[in-house]
Motif scaffolding. Structure first.
Motif, PDB file in Angstrom:
ATOM      1  N   ALA A 295       0.863  -1.183   0.000  1.00 50.95           N
ATOM      2  CA  ALA A 295       0.000   0.000   0.000  1.00 50.95           C
ATOM      3  C   ALA A 295       0.902   1.236   0.000  1.00 50.95           C
ATOM      4  N   PRO A 296       0.822   2.072  -1.034  1.00 53.69           N
ATOM      5  CA  PRO A 296       1.748   3.202  -1.133  1.00 53.69           C
ATOM      6  C   PRO A 296       1.383   4.375  -0.242  1.00 53.69           C
ATOM      7  N   LEU A 297       2.394   5.005   0.358  1.00 56.43           N
ATOM      8  CA  LEU A 297       2.185   6.282   1.016  1.00 56.43           C
ATOM      9  C   LEU A 297       2.067   7.351  -0.049  1.00 56.43           C
ATOM     10  N   ASN A 298       1.595   8.504   0.336  1.00 58.49           N
ATOM     11  CA  ASN A 298       1.459   9.630  -0.581  1.00 58.49           C
ATOM     12  C   ASN A 298       2.533  10.675  -0.297  1.00 58.49           C
ATOM     13  N   ILE A 299       3.154  11.181  -1.347  1.00 60.39           N
ATOM     14  CA  ILE A 299       4.174  12.221  -1.237  1.00 60.39           C
ATOM     15  C   ILE A 299       3.582  13.501  -1.797  1.00 60.39           C
ATOM     16  N   ILE A 300       3.547  14.563  -1.003  1.00 59.88           N
ATOM     17  CA  ILE A 300       2.958  15.820  -1.460  1.00 59.88           C
ATOM     18  C   ILE A 300       4.071  16.808  -1.757  1.00 59.88           C
ATOM     19  N   ILE A 301       4.192  17.172  -3.041  1.00 64.06           N
ATOM     20  CA  ILE A 301       5.213  18.103  -3.507  1.00 64.06           C
ATOM     21  C   ILE A 301       4.522  19.289  -4.167  1.00 64.06           C
ATOM     22  N   LYS A 302       4.692  20.458  -3.582  1.00 66.82           N
ATOM     23  CA  LYS A 302       4.078  21.685  -4.108  1.00 66.82           C
ATOM     24  C   LYS A 302       2.573  21.505  -4.313  1.00 66.82           C
ATOM     25  N   GLY A 303       1.917  20.854  -3.365  1.00 72.46           N
ATOM     26  CA  GLY A 303       0.467  20.699  -3.407  1.00 72.46           C
ATOM     27  C   GLY A 303      -0.033  19.550  -4.246  1.00 72.46           C
ATOM     28  N   LYS A 304       0.862  18.855  -4.945  1.00 74.58           N
ATOM     29  CA  LYS A 304       0.461  17.729  -5.779  1.00 74.58           C
ATOM     30  C   LYS A 304       0.850  16.422  -5.102  1.00 74.58           C
ATOM     31  N   SER A 305      -0.054  15.444  -5.122  1.00 72.84           N
ATOM     32  CA  SER A 305       0.171  14.168  -4.445  1.00 72.84           C
ATOM     33  C   SER A 305       0.669  13.097  -5.416  1.00 72.84           C
ATOM     34  N   TYR A 306       1.678  12.351  -4.977  1.00 69.17           N
ATOM     35  CA  TYR A 306       2.248  11.261  -5.758  1.00 69.17           C
ATOM     36  C   TYR A 306       2.260   9.992  -4.904  1.00 69.17           C
ATOM     37  N   LYS A 307       1.945   8.869  -5.501  1.00 62.50           N
ATOM     38  CA  LYS A 307       2.008   7.595  -4.785  1.00 62.50           C
ATOM     39  C   LYS A 307       3.451   7.081  -4.812  1.00 62.50           C
ATOM     40  N   ASP A 308       3.962   6.781  -3.623  1.00 61.26           N
ATOM     41  CA  ASP A 308       5.342   6.339  -3.466  1.00 61.26           C
ATOM     42  C   ASP A 308       5.636   5.110  -4.321  1.00 61.26           C
TER      43      ASP A 308
ATOM     44  N   MET B  93      -0.282   8.897   5.120  1.00 60.16           N
ATOM     45  CA  MET B  93      -0.395   7.438   5.199  1.00 60.16           C
ATOM     46  C   MET B  93      -1.273   6.890   4.069  1.00 60.16           C
ATOM     47  N   PRO B  94      -1.136   5.605   3.768  1.00 61.05           N
ATOM     48  CA  PRO B  94      -2.061   4.971   2.821  1.00 61.05           C
ATOM     49  C   PRO B  94      -3.469   4.994   3.411  1.00 61.05           C
ATOM     50  N   SER B  95      -4.450   5.157   2.587  1.00 58.38           N
ATOM     51  CA  SER B  95      -5.835   5.123   3.062  1.00 58.38           C
ATOM     52  C   SER B  95      -6.238   3.682   3.360  1.00 58.38           C
TER      53      SER B  95
ATOM     54  N   LYS C 185      -8.001  -2.902  -0.985  1.00 62.13           N
ATOM     55  CA  LYS C 185      -7.789  -3.391  -2.347  1.00 62.13           C
ATOM     56  C   LYS C 185      -6.905  -4.644  -2.327  1.00 62.13           C
ATOM     57  N   ILE C 186      -5.848  -4.598  -1.515  1.00 59.81           N
ATOM     58  CA  ILE C 186      -4.924  -5.726  -1.438  1.00 59.81           C
ATOM     59  C   ILE C 186      -5.606  -6.925  -0.778  1.00 59.81           C
ATOM     60  N   ILE C 187      -6.366  -6.668   0.286  1.00 61.21           N
ATOM     61  CA  ILE C 187      -7.081  -7.742   0.981  1.00 61.21           C
ATOM     62  C   ILE C 187      -8.083  -8.413   0.051  1.00 61.21           C
TER      63      ILE C 187
ATOM     64  N   GLY D 109       0.476   7.023  10.677  1.00 56.72           N
ATOM     65  CA  GLY D 109      -0.832   6.415  10.887  1.00 56.72           C
ATOM     66  C   GLY D 109      -1.056   5.205   9.998  1.00 56.72           C
ATOM     67  N   SER D 110      -0.001   4.727   9.332  1.00 62.38           N
ATOM     68  CA  SER D 110      -0.127   3.603   8.404  1.00 62.38           C
ATOM     69  C   SER D 110      -0.673   2.357   9.091  1.00 62.38           C
ATOM     70  N   TYR D 111      -0.152   2.069  10.285  1.00 62.58           N
ATOM     71  CA  TYR D 111      -0.611   0.893  11.038  1.00 62.58           C
ATOM     72  C   TYR D 111      -2.102   1.007  11.349  1.00 62.58           C
ATOM     73  N   GLN D 112      -2.515   2.173  11.839  1.00 63.14           N
ATOM     74  CA  GLN D 112      -3.924   2.353  12.184  1.00 63.14           C
ATOM     75  C   GLN D 112      -4.819   2.247  10.958  1.00 63.14           C
ATOM     76  N   SER D 113      -4.336   2.741   9.827  1.00 64.24           N
ATOM     77  CA  SER D 113      -5.090   2.645   8.586  1.00 64.24           C
ATOM     78  C   SER D 113      -5.301   1.184   8.190  1.00 64.24           C
TER      79      SER D 113
END
Length: 309
Positions: free
Chosen positions: A25-38, A62-64, A70-72, A94-98
């Protein structure tokens, strides 16, 4: 059938992920307001090139729960009946909690399901959780049961030893992973802080001058700490300089009696956001009841603060 899943901070190579069919499950990287999946929308080398040109450090999220679901769902459709999810430390994300929310949601909507799902809080960052994942896959290949693999993770996760040092302290300052006082002293004295994990959060355990002394520290501490019965492989991580990682690999081969596999893997954007350029890490399992010089470090920090008054 057992499925192993993780978040993208495990930083395992594509070869290992594909070989063991690990769900990530990818984390999200926010660069200059734009989100990218790791590692999906942005690859490590691309990220580090962009990072150097930014005035403001990127952030992560964190991943949602939906990413985990989706993986499950895919794993269940593929015939897996047991799912083990190993996440980065709950103390840093918060990845674990997610993942726990995703597990609970699955059970709420599949009340008659006989699928077993267990989520591990690795208490680790980057290749620390990655080490547990690779070891779990090895145990799976050796015929260990789902419960036995869970037991291994829960019993040994606190003994996965981390060491991390960096060339550039700026990103640790920007992300709040290093105090301004420690950072200032480090810059003035050209001191490299060496970090580890304590109770699921980062902590400075030593300070050395220069790359060579950092490598020597890694070797000395590895020799003193390593649990040879469990550590059949080491993971060395790097952000931008693979040569320093290779130097550490060769140093381990020449100066220790370790004869297992030594993996070299790059840290992805989610971890690199905080580590920045020149990061070098090392992961193995240490003996029980080993302690770091954290008290000495606290005393040193107090002295540093006094110097700034």
């Amino acid at each position: 059938m057992i499925k192993i899943m993780a978040d993208s901070t495990c930083d395992l190579s594509k070869e290992i992920i594909d070989n063991y069919n690990i769900g990530v499950a990818p984390l999200n990287i926010i660069i200059k307001g734009k989100s990218y999946k790791d590692k999906i929308d942005i690859q490590p080398d691309e990220f580090y090139k962009v990072q150097r040109s930014l005035d403001k450090n990127p952030t992560t999220s964190m991943p949602s729960p939906e990413e985990y679901l989706k993986i499950i769902d895919r794993a269940v459709k593929d015939g897996y009946t047991e799912i083990l999810c190993i996440c980065m430390s709950s103390g840093t994300s918060g990845s674990y909690q997610s993942a726990v929310i995703a597990k609970d949601y699955y059970y709420e909507n599949n009340k008659d399901s006989n699928i077993k799902i267990h989520v591990v809080d690795s208490l680790s960052m980057s290749h620390g959780s990655g080490w547990l994942i690779v070891k779990s896959d090895e145990l799976l290949e050796e015929g260990y049961s789902f419960d036995q693999i869970i037991e291994f993770n829960e019993n040994h996760k606190t003994r996965v030893k981390h060491f991390l040092c960096v060339d550039d302290l700026d990103n640790l300052i920007k992300s709040g992973r290093l105090t301004n006082v420690s950072a200032l002293i480090g810059k003035v004295l050209r001191v490299k802080p060496i970090m580890s994990m304590k109770n699921g959060k980062g902590a400075i355990v030593s300070k050395v001058r220069g790359k060579n002394k950092a490598l020597n520290y890694y070797i000395d501490e590895f020799t003193r700490r390593v649990d040879k019965d469990i550590t059949d492989f080491i993971i060395i991580g790097y952000t931008t300089d693979i040569n320093i990682a290779s130097n550490l690999q060769e140093k381990i081969k020449k100066e220790t009696d370790f004869d297992g596999e030594i993996y070299i893997m790059q840290m992805g954007a989610a971890v690199g956001t905080h580590v920045g350029s020149g990061g070098l890490s090392m992961f193995f399992v240490e003996k029980e009841k080993m302690k770091d010089g954290l008290l000495k470090n606290k005393i040193r920090t107090i002295k540093e603060k006094r110097l700034q008054k």
